[in-house]
Design a protein around this motif. Sequence first.
Motif: not given
Length: 961
Positions: A381-382, A490-505, A535-542
């Motif tokens: 489940p998501i 930009c450090m990933v605390i957790y993600a499932n599945p793994a991160v595919t991209s990053y962005r800085w503002y 971002s991963n296949t589920v969506g983008s982080s806050d």
Amino acid sequence: MLSSLLSPIDNIPIGQHPYIIRLLKGVFNSRPPKVKLVPEWDLHKILDMLQKSPFEPLREAEIKFVTYKVIFLTAITTFRRCSDLQALRIGEGIVNVQSRDNKKLDPKRAIAIYLKRTEKVRKDEGKLFLSLVKPFKPVSSQTIARWIVNTIKMAYGEDDFKVNAHSTRAIGPSWALFNGASMKNGVDIDPISKQEPTEFSQLLIFCNAKSYPEVTNNDVIWTKQNNATFRSKGQQLVISNVKKVDSGFFVCSVVITLTPTLGQPVNVTGSTTVEVDVLYRPTVTVSPEHSEYYVLENVTNLQLACVVKEANPAVKSYRWYKNNAVISNVAVYTISSVHRSDSGNYTCDAINSVGTSITSSAIQLTILYGVELNPISTKTPIEGKQLLISCIGQSYPQITNRDVKWSKQSNNTFSRVGQQLVIDNVHKLDTGTYVCSVVVQLTPTVGQPVNVTGITIVEVDVLYRPNVTVSPDENPYQVIENTTNIQLTCMVIYANPAVTSYRWYKDGVKVSTAATYTILKVYRSHTGSYICDASNTVGSSDPSSVIQLDVLYGVSLKLSETEISINESERLELSCIGDGNPLPKITCVYRHNSTTVGKQKANVTTISEDHANCADTGLYTCSGNNTIGEPVSTSAVIKVACKPRTYNNWNKEDIFTSGTDESLNISATFISFPLSDISWSRVLSDGHLKDLDSEFISSTISSHLPYETISILQKNQLKPDEFGIYLVNASNLHGSFLLKYNVIQKREPIPPSFVYIVCKSTTAIVIWKPVLNRNVYQEYHIQYAETGQDMTSIKLYRNDTNQPMKYTITGLKPGRKYNFSILAVNLFGESRSNQMECLTEASLESFVQWTALNECRRKRGIWFKIPTDFCAVDGTFVEIYRSHIKPRELYFSGHRHYNSIHTQVIIVKYEKNSSYVEREFLDYQNDLHDDETDWTMPASQLNFPEECVLLGDRIIQIGIP
């Protein structure tokens, strides 16, 4: 009873088995029970004994044997029960007693002798038979029965001879025969063969009996063995709709009465028995006797018995049905190994020569079997969505929600109940292995309940978008300008599945797509707020938390103006603007006295005045510092144009000296811009101005303040005429200022004059004329005191007008003497006026004495004013005691000693050390009849002597007591 001791046959209790039932019926028919119609003892044997000793001669025999004989003869001749014999009374009713020629057996003779023998022991009791021992009371029916039994046993000489007293009633006919009655014909009944009617047909049986006189329907009674309620009259027994319960042994009993010419009638009987065996079709039931029969699967040799409850004749064949289909023709249907397919509705029937039974009641056979759970695939489940897992399986009874429990491996606190596991808002922490455990209780009809279980597991892998943070973990992240190669990660605390991209503002504008953002050389323009997301296949982080990049650099200052020229009272504003990171501290200092001025707000320190003052003139220096680099400073000049004046703007001042020959030293300070020009002069006694002579030395000294001018006037050894007013004038291009100095010799004040005092009852008006010592500050104190009391002082300030002063003193006591004086005070001493006396006016209230009633009584005879016990109580309506001393009694009716208190006025006069009441006035005319006086004049006009004392509970303030 047989069923409790012996095992069932063909699953049928042995007591209900049809073969056993038929066997017991045959035994009963072959040996039916015998009815004893005639006692087993011999009447002739008893009668022979009664004619011998110890019963005869009767008049001499022991009273015990007389009693035995009388009771026995009465019993066999009257055919009465023991209770009837016990109830017999003397002289009441008629008792027919059979007699014969043999006098020894004549009951009438025996009764007559018994009454004669017991005559002396009889009291008022009317009963016939009495006890054999004292006090010879009437006996009970049980005692009479025992005496009859004892009489019969005496004839046989056997104590264990079986006999009962009731059998004497059946021996009556033998007594009749013994007395000579003849019985020519008895009862002769034809035997009746066994009857086998079919159930619901008619049963007809005829009882053929022969006798003389002939047998009639009224002489014939039909009874049924083991059925006390069945009774039918008539030679023909008819049962129209015979039922199986009618089976049994029926007895035809014939009783006819033989009435001889002599003696009593004699009943003779005859009977015959006929067996009735009703034939009927079987009635069956099933065993076990359960409408619903629960059996565990795989049980072996399960037997269902078709039990014949009743059948006549015996059953010849059986049939078993499952769900209305024939499955067997044996009495006991056996299932060798029970399977769930054997569940169903089972019935049976049985057949005999009469017909087929009604189908038995049904037994619902239900097979209980354990749990078989379906496997569950992995759930992904998501996060934030609903997780729904169903635990499905087969069993009987069916799985219910309360049978299913969910647990989670490595989580001892997780527990849910129900076939469906629902987590509405699934969280990443819900990832794990879940176990569905099912426990179903199988409860067979026979045997103990059995718990069967089933377990299946399911993997739950919750998918969720990344959660990120930034590094370094400093906020704000401070860097000095021109630093090189700083990195923001930009450090990933957790993600499932793994991160595919990053962005800085930076400040909302995208600046990089790398996980680490690098700034090669830092400038102050890099200051800002930085965030990242992933971002991963589920969506983008806050968005991550903000890292505030703070670029530090040194201070620079800028003044709003470097020179300001304004007029006094115009708005003054000077701003020092600073730049730097961190924000610099900007301090502005007035250089002429090192005073810090201005207020800092953010990066600006402002010197601001709504109305500029002459004292604002001067040089101001502003300095800035923020620890980055060296401090910096800058200066500005402010010029405020103003005309001369003193600091406090006073234009006159007093200077005190001790007297002549003392030096004079006056220092005058003025503020102005430009600086002032100074000139001194003197005011003569006639009011004209005069320049100072050469003995007066004036000089101007410089000041560190750019707006201040100081002038000094000096003179050694003042002369008497040099006291007075000196003028100093300061001027510039904007105007001038004149300052007056009054040089005064130090001395005490002059006492006040023309003091006048006016006294009222409670007030005093004090009037006096002050005398001033030139312009010296002076104050006055009114001091007064009652004779012998402490002094009271009231402070008043001077009156510069030299007009008379007036003051009213309050709170004085009426009729008292007071001393008054005026005290004058200045800086150099004090003086007092002459002392004056004043007497306040008398008042009615001054003569009132208040006291309590008990105090009055306690002081009776010892008051120095009125020693005659006359009292009053304040504010109450109590009784007041009044004495009878003359001449006071002349003014009262004298009918009572006490009176409700109101207002009373008593005038007392003294004559030769004695006193008496001359006059008394009472409101409401209480007891006052002879000397009623109209009090219409105000109280203030009464001339009360000092000896007058008023006693009362209140004072009327309008003037009338």
